[in-house]
Motif scaffolding. Structure first.
Motif, PDB file in Angstrom:
ATOM      1  N   LYS A 158       5.409  13.713   3.950  1.00 39.63           N
ATOM      2  CA  LYS A 158       5.703  14.737   2.933  1.00 39.63           C
ATOM      3  C   LYS A 158       5.961  16.086   3.595  1.00 39.63           C
ATOM      4  N   GLY A 159       5.164  16.390   4.607  1.00 45.08           N
ATOM      5  CA  GLY A 159       5.357  17.660   5.319  1.00 45.08           C
ATOM      6  C   GLY A 159       6.677  17.729   6.055  1.00 45.08           C
ATOM      7  N   ALA A 160       7.195  16.568   6.462  1.00 45.40           N
ATOM      8  CA  ALA A 160       8.466  16.522   7.189  1.00 45.40           C
ATOM      9  C   ALA A 160       9.679  16.554   6.255  1.00 45.40           C
ATOM     10  N   GLY A 161       9.448  16.487   4.921  1.00 43.76           N
ATOM     11  CA  GLY A 161      10.560  16.602   3.987  1.00 43.76           C
ATOM     12  C   GLY A 161      10.972  15.313   3.313  1.00 43.76           C
ATOM     13  N   LEU A 162      10.166  14.244   3.454  1.00 46.05           N
ATOM     14  CA  LEU A 162      10.488  13.000   2.762  1.00 46.05           C
ATOM     15  C   LEU A 162      10.073  13.134   1.292  1.00 46.05           C
ATOM     16  N   GLU A 163      11.010  12.878   0.387  1.00 52.65           N
ATOM     17  CA  GLU A 163      10.769  13.165  -1.026  1.00 52.65           C
ATOM     18  C   GLU A 163       9.865  12.130  -1.695  1.00 52.65           C
ATOM     19  N   ARG A 164       9.999  10.855  -1.330  1.00 56.34           N
ATOM     20  CA  ARG A 164       9.229   9.802  -1.999  1.00 56.34           C
ATOM     21  C   ARG A 164       8.325   9.109  -0.990  1.00 56.34           C
ATOM     22  N   VAL A 165       7.013   9.313  -1.129  1.00 56.89           N
ATOM     23  CA  VAL A 165       6.029   8.647  -0.276  1.00 56.89           C
ATOM     24  C   VAL A 165       4.984   8.038  -1.206  1.00 56.89           C
ATOM     25  N   GLU A 166       4.724   6.724  -1.069  1.00 60.18           N
ATOM     26  CA  GLU A 166       3.833   6.044  -2.003  1.00 60.18           C
ATOM     27  C   GLU A 166       2.821   5.159  -1.278  1.00 60.18           C
ATOM     28  N   ASP A 167       1.697   4.957  -1.952  1.00 57.59           N
ATOM     29  CA  ASP A 167       0.703   3.978  -1.501  1.00 57.59           C
ATOM     30  C   ASP A 167       1.130   2.605  -2.018  1.00 57.59           C
ATOM     31  N   TYR A 168       0.610   1.560  -1.386  1.00 52.31           N
ATOM     32  CA  TYR A 168       0.843   0.194  -1.855  1.00 52.31           C
ATOM     33  C   TYR A 168      -0.179  -0.085  -2.940  1.00 52.31           C
ATOM     34  N   ARG A 169       0.243  -0.213  -4.201  1.00 49.76           N
ATOM     35  CA  ARG A 169      -0.678  -0.143  -5.328  1.00 49.76           C
ATOM     36  C   ARG A 169      -0.952  -1.464  -6.030  1.00 49.76           C
ATOM     37  N   THR A 170      -0.366  -2.561  -5.615  1.00 53.52           N
ATOM     38  CA  THR A 170      -0.593  -3.799  -6.369  1.00 53.52           C
ATOM     39  C   THR A 170      -2.015  -4.320  -6.219  1.00 53.52           C
ATOM     40  N   ASP A 171      -2.772  -3.809  -5.243  1.00 48.22           N
ATOM     41  CA  ASP A 171      -4.169  -4.225  -5.108  1.00 48.22           C
ATOM     42  C   ASP A 171      -5.113  -3.253  -5.809  1.00 48.22           C
ATOM     43  N   GLN A 172      -4.557  -2.291  -6.549  1.00 53.86           N
ATOM     44  CA  GLN A 172      -5.375  -1.310  -7.252  1.00 53.86           C
ATOM     45  C   GLN A 172      -5.147  -1.442  -8.750  1.00 53.86           C
ATOM     46  N   LEU A 173      -6.185  -1.840  -9.473  1.00 59.10           N
ATOM     47  CA  LEU A 173      -6.080  -1.960 -10.922  1.00 59.10           C
ATOM     48  C   LEU A 173      -6.473  -0.667 -11.622  1.00 59.10           C
ATOM     49  N   ILE A 174      -7.178   0.207 -10.916  1.00 57.13           N
ATOM     50  CA  ILE A 174      -7.537   1.518 -11.463  1.00 57.13           C
ATOM     51  C   ILE A 174      -7.251   2.577 -10.405  1.00 57.13           C
ATOM     52  N   ASP A 175      -7.001   3.810 -10.846  1.00 54.30           N
ATOM     53  CA  ASP A 175      -6.695   4.899  -9.914  1.00 54.30           C
ATOM     54  C   ASP A 175      -7.947   5.640  -9.462  1.00 54.30           C
ATOM     55  N   ASP A 176      -8.984   5.614 -10.284  1.00 58.13           N
ATOM     56  CA  ASP A 176     -10.197   6.359  -9.988  1.00 58.13           C
ATOM     57  C   ASP A 176     -11.394   5.462 -10.271  1.00 58.13           C
ATOM     58  N   ILE A 177     -12.345   5.398  -9.338  1.00 55.24           N
ATOM     59  CA  ILE A 177     -13.494   4.500  -9.501  1.00 55.24           C
ATOM     60  C   ILE A 177     -14.323   4.892 -10.719  1.00 55.24           C
ATOM     61  N   ARG A 178     -14.204   6.132 -11.166  1.00 59.17           N
ATOM     62  CA  ARG A 178     -14.942   6.560 -12.360  1.00 59.17           C
ATOM     63  C   ARG A 178     -14.431   5.882 -13.623  1.00 59.17           C
ATOM     64  N   LEU A 179     -13.226   5.295 -13.536  1.00 62.57           N
ATOM     65  CA  LEU A 179     -12.652   4.589 -14.679  1.00 62.57           C
ATOM     66  C   LEU A 179     -13.079   3.119 -14.731  1.00 62.57           C
TER      67      LEU A 179
END
Length: 426
Positions: free
Chosen positions: A112-133
């Motif tokens: 992101k700091g180098a100017g790449l517009e789209r940077v994402e985590d691999y999310r298919t192993d995550q059913l929730i975004d926050d453990i509080r949920l």
């Protein structure tokens, strides 16, 4: 090319990551097996086996060929070469979107700091975004439950009383979720639900607190709900989460002994847990599998000592009970391929397991087997797992609408005031 080199570098490590790397390499080989060099550069079509539809293309980009004037970073580090390639492709193919996908947080920040517009985590192993949920397995209502209910249809069947109420009273809920209120007068479990109505099984606050197994009584309502799930033979999977010292292991072992020795519902108790990476082969300790597993299952033997500390001969009682209940200590690594019938399976410390490892264990359970999974998501030892990617989190979310499973978050530390203060302040 850099990604392939990274896979090659880690494929021989003595860790789970090496197995994953080899799986990834074989998957790439399946895609590129019959492709020519020109096709690999231009992209090989990825076909879905189910409907034979093309979902995209996969190609290998020779990032080593980038000239220095095309690089934002020096090419010394593999991460830098990958980021350089992504930014080069972003500039070359603008305005098309180029996305860098990585689980490396620092790499995402650098990109992101180098100017790449789209940077994402691999999310298919995550059913929730926050453990509080994460689902806790129960809902605590403010005030009196009956003060909220205007219309209710009640029926009795034997000793069980069922209430059918409007779904809007509870809001979002799922099967086998517990409902309690803060007046300490009402406790129930969701049996059925649809868009209009929710059917509750009235458990009674006092009756939940009166449940007991092998001389152990609940110290709070959360332990009462856990006992209800543990002692119900119709619940095949019980998931207990919570902080250290909340009673997960003690409740599970007390329920196991009660159902195997006293009630004879199951034939044996199988205790298993993931061994640390240094002991994955568990070959460096002498003795049988049970003896090798003993250091990592000390929590279980400690619990058995607590349950029999008032006996005339504690060691004699423990040896008798371990033989009578047919308690077996097993390593997770040796569970693959087994079929377990008529057993109480207790999986401890499963916050360190991946979703695929837990799937391996759950699919071992045959007819008449109950599986209890315990874990504390604040004590993950694996470098490759976080609270949201842990297999424990995954099964809590995946099984929460399955009528054969129950999940309870044991709120409150009951081990000691020292443990309670440490959990709260440290």
């Amino acid at each position: 090319m850099t990604v392939l080199e990274e896979l090659d570098r880690i494929k021989d490590r003595q860790k789970d990551v090496s197995r994953d790397a080899r799986v990834a390499i074989r998957s790439l080989e399946d895609v590129f097996a019959s492709a020519s060099p020109e096709q690999i550069v231009n992209g090989v079509e990825l076909k879905n086996d189910a409907d034979n539809q093309v979902s995209g293309k996969l190609s290998i980009f020779a990032d080593h060929t980038l000239e220095k004037n095309q690089q934002n970073f020096t090419a010394d580090e593999p991460d830098n070469r990958i980021i350089n390639a992504a930014i080069y492709l972003q500039d070359k193919h603008a305005p098309r979107q180029v996305v860098l996908v990585t689980k490396d947080i620092n790499m995402r920040l650098k990109a992101k700091g180098a100017g790449l517009e789209r940077v994402e985590d691999y999310r298919t192993d995550q059913l929730i975004d926050d453990i509080r949920l994460l689902a806790k397995g129960f809902t605590e209502l403010e005030g009196s439950f009956w003060g909220r209910v205007k219309d209710c249809e009640s029926s009795s069947e034997g000793r069980d009383t069922h209430h059918v109420i409007d779904a809007e009273i509870l809001g979002p809920c799922y099967v086998n979720q517990y409902i309690i209120d803060d007046t300490e007068s009402f406790a129930a479990r969701v049996v059925k639900k649809d868009e209009q109505n929710v059917e509750l099984l009235d458990l009674g606050y006092e009756r939940l607190m009166a449940k007991h197994a092998w001389g152990v009584h609940p110290k709070n309502i959360y332990q009462g709900m856990a006992f209800d799930a543990l002692l119900d033979p119709n619940v095949d999977l019980v998931i207990l989460t919570g902080p250290a010292g909340c009673g997960k292991t003690l409740l599970a072992m007390a329920a196991a002994l009660e159902m195997v020795v006293e009630k004879g519902i199951y034939d044996k108790i199988i205790v298993t847990r993931n061994t640390p990476e240094i002991a994955e082969s568990i070959g460096f300790l002498p003795g049988t599998e049970e003896e090798k597993m003993a250091p990592w299952l000390a929590a279980i033997t400690d619990t058995l000592e607590v349950l029999h500390k008032h006996d005339e001969s504690m060691s004699g009682s423990m040896n008798y009970i371990m033989e009578k209940a047919n308690i077996q200590f097993k390593s997770v690594n040796f569970m693959r391929g087994r079929s377990i019938q008529n057993a109480f399976v207790f999986l401890d410390e499963c916050q360190n397991l991946t979703a695929s490892q837990l799937k391996t264990i759950i699919t071992r359970c045959g007819e008449g087997t109950k599986l209890v999974c315990c874990g504390n998501l604040a004590q993950i030892d694996s470098n490759y797992l976080s609270a949201v990617t842990s297999g424990l989190t995954y099964i809590v979310e995946r099984f929460k609408d399955f009528d054969g499973s129950a999940n309870v978050y044991l709120n409150g530390v009951v081990r000691s005031r020292l443990a309670s203060f440490a959990e709260e302040k440290l």
